[in-house]
Write a protein that holds these residues in place. Structure first.
Motif, PDB file in Angstrom:
ATOM      1  N   ASN A 205      -2.911   2.047   7.763  1.00 40.73           N
ATOM      2  CA  ASN A 205      -1.967   2.390   8.836  1.00 40.73           C
ATOM      3  C   ASN A 205      -2.057   3.848   9.256  1.00 40.73           C
ATOM      4  OD1 ASN A 205      -1.080  -0.225   8.836  1.00 40.73           O
ATOM      5  ND2 ASN A 205       0.843   0.173   7.788  1.00 40.73           N
ATOM      6  N   GLN A 262       5.805  -0.291  10.118  1.00 41.75           N
ATOM      7  CA  GLN A 262       4.817   0.580   9.501  1.00 41.75           C
ATOM      8  C   GLN A 262       3.574   0.762  10.362  1.00 41.75           C
ATOM      9  OE1 GLN A 262       4.009  -0.341   5.399  1.00 41.75           O
ATOM     10  NE2 GLN A 262       6.164  -0.638   4.900  1.00 41.75           N
ATOM     11  N   ILE A 263       3.473  -0.036  11.409  1.00 42.66           N
ATOM     12  CA  ILE A 263       2.389   0.105  12.357  1.00 42.66           C
ATOM     13  C   ILE A 263       2.966  -0.176  13.741  1.00 42.66           C
ATOM     14  CG2 ILE A 263       1.670  -2.275  11.895  1.00 42.66           C
ATOM     15  CD1 ILE A 263      -1.164  -1.478  12.686  1.00 42.66           C
TER      16      ILE A 263
END
Length: 485
Positions: A205, A262-263
């Motif tokens: 990520n 998270q992305i």
């Protein structure tokens, strides 16, 4: 029966979690302390002690662990313990000191240092990316340790009747080197890899789309080594009790906490589209309903732009918004559930408290996804949950905790038939791995991957399925568990 498959497992992490300072058998904080004390005594010196296996439910109401319990064992050695789910480190004051974590240390991107609300002092929990702050303190596994972990899992899974698994996330560095893949090669070359195995590379990520060529080269290398590594694992969010899972609406009792992605959606969609164009499969970790939606949106974009999909799948699916449940069928996306999780137990109580009663109606909606035209496939997420498919089949049908039958069913209308559950643990796993012409059913021309049970699970009460046992397991026609007369 056909041998079982498992579409979500972490063999190297799992094997080492039991070979180091394992807390899995602890049933209280006091028992954890006793186990850790024994590990400290057995490993003299000043090196950090690392282990895995504590349960979030030991730290109600939100699963945040406290350093004081570890400090009571040692303040001289760094103590670092990973939760069973792998999303949190529990550390002592010494580990925080060595890592330089204090009141002024900022939370890293996609991570959280659990702190006292008044003083700002770190309390002992490191969530998601914040785990990396102490990562350098943990002894790296040797090549031998990794190979032994894979061998351990191969034998364990064969005893459960499993001859096919999907490793849901192996590391790949910026230069395209994967020590885990090299360990698989060593075991494969030795002839001891007694299962069909598919590897998924972890999407980093912190990096950009420039990692795609590296992933493609590594996938090509795997093929040359006789391995299958044509899947990419995206970690889109965290977990619900600690409020790191991405939700559409805020968590109960919070001002506007919805959990981080998270992305970013744009990055996820671009990656899924580009990988899909190269024939790579996307495998998304999504627990919150927003993370599930973002994953499905990426699949939809890939299907529109590539005019097809490469059997994309989403794992966990703790909460799926009703609007998104039929999209699995519409997008030919595979819903990967952990069947034993769909029942009542302390962690489920924490989950329901965090999201409230209305969204709790959409927890693990397996039957709704199936009725909407979606495909179900099972993966235990071992070592987070038991890998025994027979336990999973029972819970998939009954939605009752096999360890606590008196707990009652969780959303019983989301139970499925035994035949549907068996398909989700056999041919559907093979399909997800693009191996349905090789394994997953008993058919002329396929690999002879089959099992014999000591009872016919289709003729006994469904709540007795967990009492059945595997007598022997065949892989490619050879006995890999039990004895064949």
């Amino acid at each position: 029966m056909p041998a079982f498959g498992d579409l979500h497992v972490h063999p190297v992490f799992g094997g080492m979690s039991f070979s180091r300072c394992s807390l899995h058998k602890g049933e209280s904080i006091a028992e954890y302390q006793e186990i850790i004390s024994g590990c400290v005594d057995a490993n003299p010196g000043d090196n950090p002690i690392y282990g895995v296996g504590w349960s979030d439910s030991m730290f109600p109401p939100n699963g945040v662990p406290r350093k004081e319990f570890l400090d009571a064992v040692s303040t001289e050695r760094a103590l670092i313990f990973e939760s069973t789910g792998g999303h949190t480190y529990w550390v002592n004051s010494k580990a925080l000191e060595i890592a330089g974590i204090d009141n002024d240390t900022p939370d890293p991107e996609n991570g959280k240092i659990d702190r006292d609300a008044e003083s700002g002092e770190a309390v002992g929990g490191l969530q998601e990316a914040a785990m990396q702050l102490v990562g350098d303190l943990i002894p790296k596994p040797s090549d031998t340790e990794m190979q032994q972990s894979i061998l351990y899992v191969a034998k364990l899974f064969n005893s459960y009747g499993i001859t096919s698994w999907h490793d849901a996330g192996i590391d790949l560095n910026a230069e395209g080197v994967s020590e885990t893949m090299a360990a698989y090669k060593a075991v494969h070359d030795s002839g001891a890899l007694t299962s069909h195995v598919t590897l998924a590379f972890k999407w980093a990520n912190e990096r950009s789309l420039d990692q795609i060529p590296v992933i493609l080269d590594a996938s090509k290398q795997a093929k040359e080594w006789g391995l299958r590594a044509d899947s990419v694992k995206f970690y889109v969010d965290g977990v619900i009790p600690q409020q790191t899972a991405a939700m559409i609406e805020p968590y109960v009792g919070s001002d506007d906490v919805r959990g981080p992605l998270q992305i970013e959606p744009e990055m996820l969609s671009s990656a899924v589209v580009q990988l899909g164009a190269e024939g790579m499969q996307s495998h998304v970790h999504a627990i919150g309903d927003r993370a599930v939606r973002v994953g499905l949106d990426a699949f939809e974009m890939s299907k529109n732009q590539n005019k097809s999909t490469r059997r994309p799948m989403i794992s966990h699916l703790n909460v799926i918004d009703p609007k998104d449940q039929p999209r699995f069928g519409e997008l030919d996306a595979i819903a990967v559930f952990q069947p034993t999780w769909a029942s009542n137990y302390p962690y489920m109580d924490m989950t329901m408290q965090a999201i409230g009663p209305e969204r709790s109606k959409n927890i693990y909606p397996a039957n709704s996804v199936l009725q909407g035209g979606g495909m179900l496939a099972y993966g235990a997420d071992w070592p987070v949950g038991t890998a025994d498919p027979l336990l999973g089949l029972e819970v998939a049908v009954t939605r009752i905790n096999y360890e606590d039958p008196d707990s009652g069913p969780l959303l019983p209308q989301e139970g499925i038939t035994l035949e549907e559950a068996v398909r989700a643990h056999t041919i559907n796993v093979a399909y997800a791995n693009n191996l349905e012409d090789i394994t997953g059913s008993i058919s002329p021309g396929k690999s002879a991957d089959l099992i014999v049970l000591d009872t016919d699970i289709f003729t006994i009460p469904v709540d007795d399925i967990s009492e059945a046992n595997v007598v022997f397991t065949l892989f490619k026609g050879e006995a890999v568990y039990g004895e064949v007369d």
